[in-house]
Design an enzyme around this catalytic site. Structure first.
Site, PDB file in Angstrom:
ATOM      1  N   SER A 101     -50.756 -16.482 -36.185  1.00 40.99           N
ATOM      2  CA  SER A 101     -49.848 -17.276 -35.547  1.00 40.99           C
ATOM      3  C   SER A 101     -50.177 -18.518 -34.892  1.00 40.99           C
ATOM      4  CB  SER A 101     -49.111 -16.423 -34.503  1.00 40.99           C
ATOM      5  OG  SER A 101     -47.965 -17.285 -34.001  1.00 40.99           O
ATOM      6  N   TYR A 122     -49.363 -11.220 -26.852  1.00 40.26           N
ATOM      7  CA  TYR A 122     -49.121 -11.417 -28.131  1.00 40.26           C
ATOM      8  C   TYR A 122     -50.154 -12.510 -28.785  1.00 40.26           C
ATOM      9  CZ  TYR A 122     -47.132 -12.867 -32.757  1.00 40.26           C
ATOM     10  OH  TYR A 122     -46.803 -13.265 -33.913  1.00 40.26           O
TER      11      TYR A 122
HETATM   12  N1  LIG Z   1     -41.794 -14.307 -37.573  1.00 42.14           N
HETATM   13  C1  LIG Z   1     -42.317 -15.189 -37.406  1.00 42.14           C
HETATM   14  O1  LIG Z   1     -41.719 -16.084 -37.033  1.00 42.14           O
HETATM   15  C2  LIG Z   1     -43.900 -15.104 -37.211  1.00 42.14           C
HETATM   16  C3  LIG Z   1     -44.528 -16.431 -36.519  1.00 42.14           C
HETATM   17  C4  LIG Z   1     -45.738 -16.189 -36.657  1.00 42.14           C
HETATM   18  C5  LIG Z   1     -46.396 -15.287 -37.153  1.00 42.14           C
HETATM   19  N2  LIG Z   1     -45.792 -14.080 -37.447  1.00 42.14           N
HETATM   20  C6  LIG Z   1     -46.941 -12.667 -37.921  1.00 42.14           C
HETATM   21  O2  LIG Z   1     -46.241 -12.683 -39.190  1.00 42.14           O
HETATM   22  C7  LIG Z   1     -46.531 -11.359 -39.337  1.00 42.14           C
HETATM   23  C8  LIG Z   1     -45.477 -10.667 -39.862  1.00 42.14           C
HETATM   24  O3  LIG Z   1     -44.198 -11.090 -39.071  1.00 42.14           O
HETATM   25  P1  LIG Z   1     -42.776 -10.565 -39.546  1.00 42.14           P
HETATM   26  O4  LIG Z   1     -41.829 -11.336 -38.495  1.00 42.14           O
HETATM   27  O5  LIG Z   1     -42.330 -10.704 -40.954  1.00 42.14           O
HETATM   28  O6  LIG Z   1     -42.696  -9.222 -39.020  1.00 42.14           O
HETATM   29  P2  LIG Z   1     -41.607  -7.964 -39.189  1.00 42.14           P
HETATM   30  O7  LIG Z   1     -40.286  -8.697 -40.118  1.00 42.14           O
HETATM   31  O8  LIG Z   1     -41.423  -7.181 -37.963  1.00 42.14           O
HETATM   32  O9  LIG Z   1     -42.148  -7.052 -40.160  1.00 42.14           O
HETATM   33  C9  LIG Z   1     -43.381  -6.357 -39.961  1.00 42.14           C
HETATM   34  C10 LIG Z   1     -43.793  -5.564 -41.243  1.00 42.14           C
HETATM   35  O10 LIG Z   1     -44.889  -4.744 -40.685  1.00 42.14           O
HETATM   36  C11 LIG Z   1     -44.413  -3.613 -40.453  1.00 42.14           C
HETATM   37  N3  LIG Z   1     -45.395  -2.912 -39.649  1.00 42.14           N
HETATM   38  C12 LIG Z   1     -44.774  -3.095 -38.151  1.00 42.14           C
HETATM   39  N4  LIG Z   1     -45.633  -2.244 -37.230  1.00 42.14           N
HETATM   40  C13 LIG Z   1     -46.283  -1.707 -38.122  1.00 42.14           C
HETATM   41  C14 LIG Z   1     -47.337  -0.314 -37.978  1.00 42.14           C
HETATM   42  N5  LIG Z   1     -47.492   0.029 -36.558  1.00 42.14           N
HETATM   43  N6  LIG Z   1     -47.885   0.161 -38.995  1.00 42.14           N
HETATM   44  C15 LIG Z   1     -47.398  -0.247 -40.058  1.00 42.14           C
HETATM   45  N7  LIG Z   1     -46.648  -1.232 -40.477  1.00 42.14           N
HETATM   46  C16 LIG Z   1     -45.869  -1.803 -39.489  1.00 42.14           C
HETATM   47  C17 LIG Z   1     -43.029  -3.397 -40.807  1.00 42.14           C
HETATM   48  O11 LIG Z   1     -42.495  -2.172 -41.320  1.00 42.14           O
HETATM   49  P3  LIG Z   1     -41.967  -1.050 -39.990  1.00 42.14           P
HETATM   50  O12 LIG Z   1     -41.625  -1.660 -38.985  1.00 42.14           O
HETATM   51  O13 LIG Z   1     -41.435  -0.074 -41.002  1.00 42.14           O
HETATM   52  O14 LIG Z   1     -43.540  -0.156 -39.877  1.00 42.14           O
HETATM   53  C18 LIG Z   1     -42.985  -4.667 -41.626  1.00 42.14           C
HETATM   54  O15 LIG Z   1     -42.895  -4.185 -42.756  1.00 42.14           O
HETATM   55  C19 LIG Z   1     -46.863 -10.582 -38.097  1.00 42.14           C
HETATM   56  O16 LIG Z   1     -48.477 -10.617 -38.281  1.00 42.14           O
HETATM   57  C20 LIG Z   1     -46.474 -11.603 -36.937  1.00 42.14           C
HETATM   58  O17 LIG Z   1     -47.275 -11.833 -35.893  1.00 42.14           O
HETATM   59  C21 LIG Z   1     -44.380 -13.884 -37.540  1.00 42.14           C
END
Ligand SMILES: NC(=O)c1ccc[n+]([C@@H]2O[C@H](COP(=O)([O-])OP(=O)(O)OC[C@H]3O[C@@H](n4cnc5c(N)ncnc54)[C@H](OP(=O)(O)O)[C@@H]3O)[C@@H](O)[C@H]2O)c1
Length: 257
Positions: free
Chosen positions: A142, A154
């Site tokens: 990120s 984070y």
């Molecule tokens: N959203 C943003 O704006 C943003 C910005 C920069 C970086 N990121 C990064 O991008 C990645 C994805 O973010 P997102 O916002 O798309 O996340 P999200 O919508 O919360 O999805 C996260 C995914 O990971 C799974 N997950 C979470 N905890 C887990 C665990 N302990 N074991 C196995 N699976 C797990 C979730 O399913 P379950 O909950 O069912 O386990 C889901 O499939 C992350 O690494 C985040 O730090 C996001």
């Protein structure tokens, strides 16, 4: 680049953690569209079932912070596909809030979910990638990994993921394995935090968009396209890099800094 295929990835066998929702789901869909065999995992079985009902994908419900389960999943995926050509560490997130209220457990869990699971995923996948004479690892970090933000646990864990990309690229490079990080800016994902803010707090959302010179948050499809590129031979010269996909975002959250 949109959601269409085009990086010559047909037939590649890829593991993606956290592919049931959000960015991970976009990556899984993009790779399947490219003709890859994809295995993914998440904790919630229902979300995984819905994904598997809509496209051909190998799924396992598990928590990536449990090392044995993650290792088993990688071994199972390799056995199912007859090998592995790439892995994407996408599962991630944050626990707790600012320094005065975040608990030691919040720090530990945030570390394990982001950096800890990434290190173990790469270790578990490395023998399979060596067996095909190389392969590609993509770590979803990120912009919070280097831009200051209010949840330091984070940012620190995301910074560690960027470090893993640079260090592991050196450690595994002799085996032909490439390791890179992709650092998204704030993504507009239906139903998630920024999308809810867009609908429920339009003034605050409008202020937040000023962090982006184009006044538009990042589309997860834009990040998935870069992940697909890094997995492909078109990126053979790129290893140890951290690639922001952030539309030149300034502060990583609406709360600054
Ligand atoms: N959203 C943003 O704006 C943003 C910005 C920069 C970086 N990121 C990064 O991008 C990645 C994805 O973010 P997102 O916002 O798309 O996340 P999200 O919508 O919360 O999805 C996260 C995914 O990971 C799974 N997950 C979470 N905890 C887990 C665990 N302990 N074991 C196995 N699976 C797990 C979730 O399913 P379950 O909950 O069912 O386990 C889901 O499939 C992350 O690494 C985040 O730090 C996001």
């Amino acid at each position: 680049m949109g959601d269409t295929g085009g990086f010559g990835l047909a037939g590649r066998r890829i593991v993606v953690t956290g592919g049931s929702r959000g960015l991970g789901e976009r990556i899984v869909r993009r790779l399947v569209l490219e003709g890859c065999s994809v295995a993914t995992c998440a904790r919630d079985e229902e979300h995984l079932r819905r994904l598997a009902d809509s496209l051909e994908v190998f799924t396992r419900p598990l928590d990536v912070t449990t090392p044995e389960l993650l290792e088993e999943f990688v071994a199972e995926a390799a056995s199912e596909f007859g090998g592995l050509d790439g892995v994407v560490a996408c599962a991630g997130g944050s626990r707790g809030r600012a320094l005065d209220t975040a608990t030691p457990q919040d720090w530990t869990t945030t570390w394990e979910l982001n950096a800890g699971h990434t290190a173990r995923l790469v270790a578990a996948a490395a023998p399979h990638l060596r067996a095909v004479g190389g392969g590609s690892v993509v770590i979803v970090s990120s912009i919070s990994g280097w831009k200051p933000g209010p949840q330091a646990q984070y940012g620190a864990a995301k910074a560690a993921q960027i470090h893993l990309a640079t260090s592991l690229a050196r450690e595994l490079g002799a085996d032909g394995i490439r390791v890179n990080a992709v650092s998204p800016g704030s993504m507009l994902i239906p139903g998630k935090r920024w999308d809810r803010m867009r609908l429920e707090e339009p003034d605050r959302f409008a202020t937040f968009t000023q962090e982006f010179p184009g006044r538009r948050l990042v589309d997860p499809a834009e990040v998935a396209a870069v992940v697909a590129f890094l997995l492909s031979d078109a990126a053979s010269g790129i290893s140890g890099a951290n690639i922001p996909v952030d539309r030149a975002q300034n502060a990583p959250t609406p709360d600054g800094y």
